[in-house]
Design a protein around this motif. Structure first.
Motif, PDB file in Angstrom:
ATOM      1  N   PRO A 178       0.712  -1.241   0.108  1.00 24.87           N
ATOM      2  CA  PRO A 178      -0.139  -0.109   0.070  1.00 24.87           C
ATOM      3  C   PRO A 178       0.898   1.152  -0.171  1.00 24.87           C
ATOM      4  CG  PRO A 178      -0.970  -1.617   1.515  1.00 24.87           C
ATOM      5  CD  PRO A 178       0.312  -2.055   1.118  1.00 24.87           C
ATOM      6  N   GLY A 179       0.523   1.988  -0.838  1.00 20.83           N
ATOM      7  CA  GLY A 179       1.127   3.571  -0.920  1.00 20.83           C
ATOM      8  C   GLY A 179       2.253   3.650  -1.995  1.00 20.83           C
ATOM      9  N   GLU A 180       2.691   2.524  -2.570  1.00 21.39           N
ATOM     10  CA  GLU A 180       3.773   2.387  -3.431  1.00 21.39           C
ATOM     11  C   GLU A 180       3.218   3.072  -4.870  1.00 21.39           C
ATOM     12  OE1 GLU A 180       6.720  -0.444  -5.470  1.00 21.39           O
ATOM     13  OE2 GLU A 180       5.202  -1.458  -4.477  1.00 21.39           O
ATOM     14  N   LYS A 181       2.435   2.812  -5.344  1.00 15.71           N
ATOM     15  CA  LYS A 181       1.840   3.191  -6.687  1.00 15.71           C
ATOM     16  C   LYS A 181       1.304   4.522  -6.436  1.00 15.71           C
ATOM     17  CE  LYS A 181      -1.518   2.313 -10.514  1.00 15.71           C
ATOM     18  NZ  LYS A 181      -2.381   0.937 -11.037  1.00 15.71           N
ATOM     19  N   LYS A 182       0.662   5.009  -5.364  1.00 17.83           N
ATOM     20  CA  LYS A 182      -0.036   6.309  -4.992  1.00 17.83           C
ATOM     21  C   LYS A 182       1.184   7.334  -4.735  1.00 17.83           C
ATOM     22  CE  LYS A 182      -1.672   7.454  -1.123  1.00 17.83           C
ATOM     23  NZ  LYS A 182      -2.565   7.596   0.309  1.00 17.83           N
ATOM     24  N   LEU A 183       2.263   7.032  -4.468  1.00 15.70           N
ATOM     25  CA  LEU A 183       3.185   7.805  -4.018  1.00 15.70           C
ATOM     26  C   LEU A 183       4.541   7.774  -4.973  1.00 15.70           C
ATOM     27  CD1 LEU A 183       2.884   7.637  -0.032  1.00 15.70           C
ATOM     28  CD2 LEU A 183       2.024   9.567  -1.513  1.00 15.70           C
ATOM     29  N   ILE A 232       3.897   1.917   2.569  1.00 22.65           N
ATOM     30  CA  ILE A 232       4.403   3.240   2.549  1.00 22.65           C
ATOM     31  C   ILE A 232       3.377   4.223   2.779  1.00 22.65           C
ATOM     32  CG2 ILE A 232       5.709   4.888   0.887  1.00 22.65           C
ATOM     33  CD1 ILE A 232       6.578   2.551  -0.698  1.00 22.65           C
ATOM     34  N   LEU A 233       3.802   5.254   3.847  1.00 24.04           N
ATOM     35  CA  LEU A 233       2.875   6.002   4.446  1.00 24.04           C
ATOM     36  C   LEU A 233       2.908   7.464   4.133  1.00 24.04           C
ATOM     37  CD1 LEU A 233       3.373   4.930   8.286  1.00 24.04           C
ATOM     38  CD2 LEU A 233       1.946   4.177   6.642  1.00 24.04           C
ATOM     39  N   GLY A 234       1.689   8.094   3.820  1.00 25.05           N
ATOM     40  CA  GLY A 234       1.707   9.380   3.444  1.00 25.05           C
ATOM     41  C   GLY A 234       0.451   9.640   2.459  1.00 25.05           C
ATOM     42  N   GLU A 235       0.011  10.906   2.363  1.00 22.66           N
ATOM     43  CA  GLU A 235      -1.342  11.100   1.750  1.00 22.66           C
ATOM     44  C   GLU A 235      -0.716  11.860   0.140  1.00 22.66           C
ATOM     45  OE1 GLU A 235      -4.622  10.297   2.221  1.00 22.66           O
ATOM     46  OE2 GLU A 235      -3.808   9.548   3.675  1.00 22.66           O
TER      47      GLU A 235
END
Length: 301
Positions: A120-125, A202-205
């Protein structure tokens, strides 16, 4: 440490690199092949659409190719390449064990990286703190806290590179697969090493804010470099000035002789773009090996 010299050095031990080695070695030039065969995308696959062969395990096919190349005189070093530079009348290659090799011509056959963490978070960020190339993006993270993820030479050397740029560097891997020399440099370098660990998320918006490890630990970082395996085409080719495909910037641009824009440098296989087929890789490897051998012979003096 003394520098060994070869006529042709081939980066990559997949079908393209091995075919290049077979044809170059048959031209009676000194050939060296660098790389770890299990990193080839074919190694754990099966082939059933290659002319004149039935279904065969990829590892078996590569093993046979390795034996052929050695039979014709090619040397095999099972280690990754960390750096390639132009030097004098040819090129200088530095490996993960610290050895240096001089070459009159190069064949780039490293394939392309298909490895992602899938968390989670890899593609988005991606592009917002997540990168797949330390050499490309290190400068954007000067003075920040970063993490490098991976168990191979790309990750370990990448962590050492970031140590010169970032304020704090974390290296995360489950099981290391590098030469002791490189591992020792990391241990002595002041890097925070998280061995036996995996990234959970991976954390973050809008931007990377941290990493969650599989043991629940949270690392507060602003950049995450995912470096799984050996250094890829973009990183190595970019330092030499080899031209990439202008549309994708993922593949190396070549002509019908598999030549790049840089004299003496040839490329073949997946690194030159689709289709991802053994038949294409072998055909391009044949041409690249012959051309690299001819180029090297012309420069023997």
């Amino acid at each position: 440490m003394s520098r060994e010299s070869f006529d042709v050095v081939i980066l990559g031990t997949g079908p393209a690199g091995l075919q290049a080695a077979i044809h170059a070695a048959r031209k009676k030039v000194a050939v060296l092949v660098l790389g770890r065969q299990p990193q080839s995308s074919l190694y754990k696959a099966h082939v059933e659409n290659f002319c004149c062969l039935g279904k065969i395990a990829g590892g078996d096919l590569l093993g046979a190719g390795r034996e052929q190349a050695q039979k014709f005189g090619a040397q095999m070093w099972d280690e990754d390449v960390l750096e390639v530079t132009s030097g004098g009348e040819g090129f200088v290659i530095r490996t993960e064990s610290g050895r240096e090799v001089a070459a009159k011509s190069l064949v780039l056959a490293m394939g392309i990286s298909r490895n992602k963490l899938g968390v989670p978070g890899e593609k988005k960020l991606l592009g917002k703190g997540v990168s797949y190339c330390v050499d490309c993006d290190a400068g954007f993270y000067r003075g920040t806290k970063v993490a490098v993820v991976g168990e191979g030479s790309a990750a370990f050397s990448g962590a050492l590179t970031m140590l010169m740029v970032a304020s704090e560097v974390h290296l995360i891997y489950d099981q290391a697969s590098v030469e002791p020399t490189l591992a020792g440099q990391v241990e002595a370098g002041g890097i925070f090493v998280h061995s036996g660990r995996k990234v959970k998320a991976i954390l973050g918006e809008k931007l990377v804010e941290g990493l969650e490890l599989d043991n629940g630990e949270i690392l507060e970082v602003e950049g995450v470099f995912i470096e799984l395996g050996a250094k890829g085409a973009v990183a190595l080719a970019g330092t030499l000035g080899v031209m990439m495909d202008p549309e994708s910037m993922q593949y190396i641009a070549v002509d019908k002789k598999q030549a790049t824009n840089l004299p003496g440098v040839y490329a073949c296989g997946d690194i030159t773009g689709p289709p991802w087929q053994v038949a294409k890789a072998v055909g391009e490897g044949c041409v690249a090996g012959l051309e690299a051998a001819a180029y090297a012979k012309d420069r023997r003096g």
